[in-house]
Write a protein that holds these residues in place. Structure first.
Motif, short mmCIF file in Angstrom:
data_model
loop_
_atom_site.label_atom_id
_atom_site.label_comp_id
_atom_site.label_asym_id
_atom_site.label_seq_id
_atom_site.Cartn_x
_atom_site.Cartn_y
_atom_site.Cartn_z
N ASP A 16 0.79 -1.37 0.18
CA ASP A 16 -0.04 -0.41 -0.12
C ASP A 16 0.80 1.21 0.09
O ASP A 16 0.65 2.52 -1.44
CB ASP A 16 -0.72 0.17 1.03
N TYR A 17 1.75 1.03 0.37
CA TYR A 17 2.89 2.34 0.91
C TYR A 17 3.23 2.68 -0.39
O TYR A 17 3.00 3.76 -1.12
CB TYR A 17 4.31 2.05 2.25
N CYS A 18 3.48 1.74 -1.32
CA CYS A 18 4.14 1.67 -2.48
C CYS A 18 3.32 2.11 -3.35
O CYS A 18 3.41 3.43 -4.61
CB CYS A 18 5.32 0.17 -3.59
N ILE A 19 1.93 1.40 -3.84
CA ILE A 19 0.96 2.25 -4.34
C ILE A 19 0.97 3.66 -3.87
O ILE A 19 0.51 4.31 -5.13
CB ILE A 19 -0.28 1.17 -3.91
N ASP A 20 0.77 3.99 -2.85
CA ASP A 20 0.20 5.88 -2.51
C ASP A 20 1.89 6.10 -3.09
O ASP A 20 0.89 7.90 -3.44
CB ASP A 20 0.07 5.95 -0.95
N ALA A 21 2.82 6.11 -3.06
CA ALA A 21 3.82 7.03 -3.24
C ALA A 21 3.92 7.04 -4.53
O ALA A 21 4.75 7.95 -5.26
CB ALA A 21 4.94 6.26 -2.02
N LEU A 22 3.72 5.80 -5.35
CA LEU A 22 4.36 5.78 -6.49
C LEU A 22 3.30 6.32 -7.91
O LEU A 22 3.14 6.36 -8.64
CB LEU A 22 4.86 4.64 -7.16
N TRP A 23 1.74 5.77 -7.75
CA TRP A 23 0.97 5.53 -8.10
C TRP A 23 0.22 7.62 -9.12
O TRP A 23 0.19 7.55 -9.92
CB TRP A 23 -0.60 5.02 -8.91
N ASP A 24 0.91 8.42 -7.88
CA ASP A 24 0.21 9.98 -7.99
C ASP A 24 1.23 10.62 -7.42
O ASP A 24 1.55 10.19 -6.55
CB ASP A 24 -0.95 10.51 -8.59
N THR A 25 1.04 12.16 -7.65
CA THR A 25 1.31 12.70 -6.22
C THR A 25 1.14 12.46 -5.18
O THR A 25 0.17 12.15 -5.44
CB THR A 25 1.52 14.14 -6.93
N PRO A 26 1.69 12.13 -3.74
CA PRO A 26 0.85 11.79 -2.59
C PRO A 26 0.20 12.48 -2.06
O PRO A 26 0.42 13.85 -2.31
CB PRO A 26 2.24 11.43 -1.81
#
Length: 209
Positions: A16-26
């Motif tokens: 979940d951390y990686c998704i939140d960090a990489l899919w768009d600006t957090p």
């Protein structure tokens, strides 16, 4: 003693951390969680990539402990755009961008989608990206880990194939590219944690298949 439940929770939290960090600006709420230290970081070594990622994350926390979250969001938005959006970004966070055996968003994309279909998973529309984007592949990984936690043994086999044929083929090159192009601890952390997560998952699945 670490329980199976705690291991599954840790695996999903990392994904979940990686998704939140990489899919768009957090978003601001995610940044507040990071800066406040609400995501736990292990004290012991896990693997080289994860260790490096956690060190960058600690550095990001220390550097921004008193930062205004809106200003921090704006800074990371500029960096995300520069790295991954462009114009002419130096990095595309897509599997087919890094693979040498297929064109960017070419035949390799269909192969990724075939892995999803084989496991009975349909990518969510939330991400607004091609289905070989890092966030989408991570969402599929999360689905498989959740299925494993629910006792679906075949989910380990699907993950074994997906790691071998997809994630492990490009995540190291992606992390290296981010390291070369950025000095921002937030993205250095995200890229290295992503690569370390894949290595961690590879070890776990090797024990189960």
């Amino acid at each position: 003693m670490t329980t199976d439940v705690e291991i599954y929770d840790a695996r999903i939290e990392l994904i979940d951390y990686c998704i939140d960090a990489l899919w768009d600006t957090p978003d601001e709420s995610f940044l507040e969680t990071i800066v406040a230290g609400e995501i736990g970081l292990p004290e012991d070594s896990v693997n080289d990539r994860l260790d490096a990622g956690f060190e960058h994350l600690r550095a990001f926390r220390e550097q921004n402990a008193d930062a205004d979250v809106d200003s921090l969001h704006d800074r990371l938005n500029r960096e995300y755009t520069s790295l991954f959006v462009g114009p002419r970004p130096p990095i595309q966070p897509h599997e087919t961008y890094f693979r040498e055996d297929t064109e960017f968003i070419g035949q390799g994309l269909a192969e990724v989608e075939a892995s999803y279909s084989a496991a009975g998973w349909t990518p969510p529309e939330d991400y607004g990206e091609e289905n070989d984007h890092a966030a989408v592949e991570l969402a599929f990984l999360r689905y498989l880990v959740a299925r494993q936690r629910a006792g679906v043994e075949e989910a380990f086999g699907y993950e074994r194939v997906f790691l071998d044929e997809h994630l492990t083929t490009w995540v190291g090159d992606f992390a290296d590219a981010v390291t070369e192009e950025s000095a921002e601890p937030f993205y250095l952390a995200a890229a290295n944690v992503f690569a370390g997560l894949v290595a961690f998952e590879d070890e776990i699945v090797a024990q189960m298949t």
